[in-house]
Scaffold this motif. Structure first.
Motif, PDB file in Angstrom:
ATOM      1  N   LYS A  80      14.884  18.876  35.559  1.00 29.41           N
ATOM      2  CA  LYS A  80      14.751  19.568  34.283  1.00 29.41           C
ATOM      3  C   LYS A  80      13.304  19.483  33.840  1.00 29.41           C
ATOM      4  CE  LYS A  80      16.434  15.452  31.797  1.00 29.41           C
ATOM      5  NZ  LYS A  80      17.543  14.924  30.969  1.00 29.41           N
ATOM      6  N   PRO A  81      12.879  20.407  32.970  1.00 31.51           N
ATOM      7  CA  PRO A  81      11.485  20.367  32.500  1.00 31.51           C
ATOM      8  C   PRO A  81      11.195  19.072  31.747  1.00 31.51           C
ATOM      9  CG  PRO A  81      12.535  22.453  31.942  1.00 31.51           C
ATOM     10  CD  PRO A  81      13.622  21.549  32.422  1.00 31.51           C
ATOM     11  N   VAL A  82       9.943  18.630  31.801  1.00 27.15           N
ATOM     12  CA  VAL A  82       9.533  17.466  31.021  1.00 27.15           C
ATOM     13  C   VAL A  82       9.629  17.834  29.538  1.00 27.15           C
ATOM     14  CG1 VAL A  82       7.685  15.838  30.525  1.00 27.15           C
ATOM     15  CG2 VAL A  82       7.975  16.714  32.852  1.00 27.15           C
ATOM     16  N   PRO A  83      10.433  17.109  28.759  1.00 28.37           N
ATOM     17  CA  PRO A  83      10.615  17.495  27.352  1.00 28.37           C
ATOM     18  C   PRO A  83       9.386  17.166  26.502  1.00 28.37           C
ATOM     19  CG  PRO A  83      11.787  15.463  27.805  1.00 28.37           C
ATOM     20  CD  PRO A  83      11.249  15.936  29.126  1.00 28.37           C
ATOM     21  N   GLU A  84       9.226  17.913  25.424  1.00 25.38           N
ATOM     22  CA  GLU A  84       8.155  17.638  24.473  1.00 25.38           C
ATOM     23  C   GLU A  84       8.508  16.452  23.581  1.00 25.38           C
ATOM     24  OE1 GLU A  84       5.232  19.064  24.256  1.00 25.38           O
ATOM     25  OE2 GLU A  84       5.586  20.498  25.876  1.00 25.38           O
ATOM     26  N   LYS A 129       5.546  11.014  22.175  1.00 27.16           N
ATOM     27  CA  LYS A 129       5.620   9.583  22.445  1.00 27.16           C
ATOM     28  C   LYS A 129       6.115   9.255  23.856  1.00 27.16           C
ATOM     29  CE  LYS A 129       4.229   7.826  18.517  1.00 27.16           C
ATOM     30  NZ  LYS A 129       3.043   6.939  18.443  1.00 27.16           N
ATOM     31  N   LEU A 130       6.380  10.285  24.677  1.00 30.77           N
ATOM     32  CA  LEU A 130       6.846  10.023  26.040  1.00 30.77           C
ATOM     33  C   LEU A 130       5.660   9.634  26.919  1.00 30.77           C
ATOM     34  CD1 LEU A 130       9.411  12.924  26.544  1.00 30.77           C
ATOM     35  CD2 LEU A 130       9.885  10.518  26.034  1.00 30.77           C
ATOM     36  N   ALA A 131       5.819   8.547  27.659  1.00 30.63           N
ATOM     37  CA  ALA A 131       4.713   8.030  28.469  1.00 30.63           C
ATOM     38  C   ALA A 131       5.196   7.664  29.868  1.00 30.63           C
ATOM     39  CB  ALA A 131       4.099   6.800  27.799  1.00 30.63           C
ATOM     40  N   PRO A 132       4.413   7.990  30.898  1.00 30.02           N
ATOM     41  CA  PRO A 132       4.773   7.588  32.258  1.00 30.02           C
ATOM     42  C   PRO A 132       4.522   6.103  32.462  1.00 30.02           C
ATOM     43  CG  PRO A 132       2.651   8.676  32.268  1.00 30.02           C
ATOM     44  CD  PRO A 132       3.158   8.755  30.855  1.00 30.02           C
TER      45      PRO A 132
END
Length: 733
Positions: free
Chosen positions: A474-478, A488-491
């Motif tokens: 699925k696409p990386v969500p915003e 706030k999403l971080a690898p």
């Protein structure tokens, strides 16, 4: 059911037929018009359909004679030999797989029920194009890559990523030929005496031993253990030549399709023609041709993936399992089998030789060679002027490394020196994608798969999150799916793509190549990239496990392993073995030409016994120590293991059924086996199904399969529950 050789059954005579349908029994039919042989492939009616079946012997007459239907016709293919039927029976008994499923595995070729016919195929012509567009170049490149093998119009257009009109335009100008040809024809003959490279004295001695084993005409298995770059392939090519001189067929199994293109080129150089191929990258037309020609003797040599072992060879004299330690030889879905072990079984039934080739053999194979069950041939030196690389550890506890960086100063300096010298470096990390985990810094939630209990891996180049268990993406969500906070999403942690990003920042003037299986849409694209790297069109290679398997980069003198400790984590009994094999294989990519190579392993555990063994190069000492530990624990190869995997959409249902099975384990206790579990599988949900595992441990000589069959026979498995038995499990996820 007793096999009846090549008995002939008259028209109307009662015959017993095995179909590839999910019916766990033989069916009685009347022999078709003209009669049939035992082993003949038939088209038989089953309900309203007509399906494929094989004559297994005389009918047993257990059904109402008035209701027994006649087989429709005997198919125009070579009958299944008694040896092949015996192989399917024994393989099914060993893996506890219904015989109908084994037959399905052995008949996975399209159009087998179609009668012989003609077709239009397309091959290189002699004309010249008035102009050469990119699309036309792709068409010609596909034809060249496949050695003139015939393509249908649709297959050629798809392989070249263009339309049929482009091919038709080339036909009009004579650049491509349109030929009427039988759908299935024999492969070009191979010349065993064409001549190969001049072997070193050590290689010549090894090939002599392998050829003698083949010439014996009896079953035998040999471990060909040679250091990386020692010329194992050229050595066992001579065994293939010996097999061809006898008029028998040979099979070479490779662990990765990616290795096929380079290997086929070497076969063509040695024997003057390309062999038959069998893997998922081959067109449907060629798969059917290979299947038919193998049975008729029109294919002398087959190069393929693990399923090639189930082709209907007319006279199989040699099986080579290259990189025999590789985990991809274990089939983990459908029929659960290990191609290495099944190769030995098949060879024993047709008086063939087996060569298990590896620089880092599996512990099972090494142990069998030590005990004398297998022969052993060693290649201890690299071919020509090449020498084995120096192995050194980088103690990461002493390195000053900024946060979110993974290339140590020591490793970076070594890469700089190679760049100045015009040499190549390889940075290895055994993780695909950009980052193994994506976490929300607002709520701490890690993004997981909607259908599995697994974290989704970010693939930044594709701008998607992907589950490496079920393939869901699925696409990386915003915004965070849990708290809906944006930004706030971080690898977390590095994958091959993130490492490549760091390499680009640290070495801005370097040409970077990334080798990861999920970044190439076709085997051809991967082949082209590998060839460009070998030609020196990259300075730094960033790669996953794909780079460890057989590639030869003459300019590569430095291998840097980013996280040598990664495989040592967890409780897998093969963790040490796998880490040792992978590190030695990756390190072996360095210094395969005249220039001496070095391998640097970044580790936080430089004193770990496995790391010390890798650095010292004492392979025999490692295997002896690993054998001692396994023997004390009574685990393979000194004991037996079997996994039981239960799954259902309803978690409570599958746990209740597993609990009932565990309470009634009398047949297992009768042979002294131990049952562990039930417990949630390490990945407890895959594709929406909850998974429960049990593990059976038994003495090496215990009749494990019989006891498991008796145990399972006590239960009626609910329709919603799937039960799989994994004899000799390799993975425990």
């Amino acid at each position: 059911m007793t096999l009846t050789g090549q008995s002939f059954f008259q028209e109307g005579q009662l015959i017993s037929v095995l179909t590839a349908e999910p019916i766990d029994r033989f069916l009685d039919y009347k022999a078709p018009e003209g009669g049939c042989f035992a082993g003949a492939y038939l088209e038989v009616p089953l309900g309203p359909r007509k399906v494929l079946g094989v004559v297994w012997g005389a009918g047993e007459g257990r059904f109402d004679p008035a209701k027994i239907r006649a087989a429709s016709r005997m198919m125009d293919v070579a009958p299944m030999r008694e040896e092949m039927r015996d192989f399917l029976i024994r393989a099914g008994q060993y893996t506890l797989t219904p015989l109908s499923q084994m037959l399905r595995l052995a008949t996975r070729a399209p159009g087998l029920m179609n009668p012989p016919s003609m077709r239009k195929i397309y091959r290189p012509g002699t004309g010249e194009a008035d102009r050469m567009t990119d699309a036309r170049r792709r068409v010609m490149q596909v034809l060249e890559d496949h050695g003139g093998a015939g393509f249908t119009l649709k297959e050629l257009a798809e392989a070249a990523d263009t339309g049929p009109t482009v091919v038709k335009g080339l036909v009009k100008q004579g650049v491509v030929q349109e030929i009427d040809a039988p759908r299935d024809v024999a492969f070009p003959p191979l010349d065993p005496d064409l001549g190969g490279i001049t072997l070193s004295p050590e290689q010549a001695e090894a090939s002599g031993a392998l050829c003698a084993a083949v010439d014996s005409g009896t079953y035998n298995t040999t471990l060909l253990k040679g250091v990386t770059g020692s010329g194992k392939t050229e050595t066992y090519m001579e065994a293939i030549a010996a097999c061809l001189r006898q008029g028998r067929q040979a099979l070479v199994l490779l662990p990765e399709i990616a290795l096929t293109a380079e290997f086929l080129t070497r076969v063509q150089a040695r024997f003057g023609a390309r062999p038959a191929e069998w893997h998922s990258g081959v067109t449907m037309t060629e798969r059917r041709r290979t299947w038919r020609m193998v049975g008729e003797g029109g294919a002398q040599l087959v190069v393929g993936a693990r399923s090639a072992l189930f082709l209907p060879f007319r006279d199989l004299g040699l099986i080579i399992v290259d990189e025999e330690h590789d985990g991809s030889y274990k089939q983990d879905e459908g029929v659960l089998y290990n191609a290495r072990d099944m190769a030995v079984l098949r060879a024993s039934l047709c008086s063939a030789s087996v060569i298990l080739a590896s620089a880092t053999p599996s512990l099972e194979t090494w142990s069998n060679a030590q005990s004398g069950k297998y022969n052993r041939v060693n290649l201890t030196a690299r071919f020509g002027a090449a020498e084995m690389p120096d192995m050194k550890a980088i103690d990461m506890r002493l390195e000053k490394l900024p946060a979110s960086r993974w290339i140590s100063p020591t490793l970076a300096s070594a890469v700089d020196r190679r760049l100045e010298a015009g040499e190549q470096s390889l940075l290895f990390i055994n993780r695909r994608g950009y980052a193994p985990t994506t976490v929300c810094r607002a709520c701490g939630q890690q993004i997981g798969c909607d259908f599995c209990d697994a974290r989704m891996v970010e693939h930044r180049f594709q701008k998607r999150l992907m589950c490496h268990q079920c393939g869901e993406s699925k696409p990386v969500p915003e915004a965070c799916p849990n708290c809906e906070v944006e930004g706030k999403l971080a690898p977390v942690g590095p994958g091959v793509e993130r490492l490549a990003e760091e390499v680009a920042e640290r070495f801005p003037d370097a040409r970077i190549a990334i080798l990861s299986s999920d970044l190439f849409g076709s085997a051809r694209a991967l082949k082209e990239r590998i060839e460009s790297i070998a030609a020196g069109e990259a300075d730094i290679i960033v790669g996953t496990q794909l780079v460890a398997k057989g590639h030869n980069f003459p300019l590569l003198t430095l291998v840097g392993v980013i996280d040598a400790d990664l495989g040592l984590q967890g409780s897998d009994l093969r963790a040490a073995e796998r880490t040792f094999q992978l590190m030695r294989q990756v390190a072996g990519r360095a210094g395969r030409s005249e220039r001496r190579g070095v391998a640097l392993l970044q580790t936080f555990q430089p004193d770990h016994p496995v790391i010390r063994s890798i650095l010292s190069g004492d392979e025999e000492g490692f295997w002896r120590a690993e054998c001692t530990e396994r023997q004390q624990a009574a685990v393979p190869p000194f004991g037996r293991l079997a996994g039981i995997i239960l799954s259902a959409e309803d978690a409570q249902q599958v746990f209740e059924f597993a609990g009932e099975m565990a309470r009634r384990d009398g047949p297992l206790q009768a042979i002294g086996a131990q049952l562990f579990g039930p417990a949630p599988a390490p990945i407890a949900r895959v594709r929406g199904r909850h998974r429960v595992r049990m593990l059976i441990k038994a003495d090496k000589t215990a009749p494990l399969q019989r006891a498991i069959s008796q145990w399972i026979a006590q239960f009626r498995v609910p329709n919603a529950v799937r039960l799989a038995v994994d004899i000799d499990p390799v993975n425990f996820f």
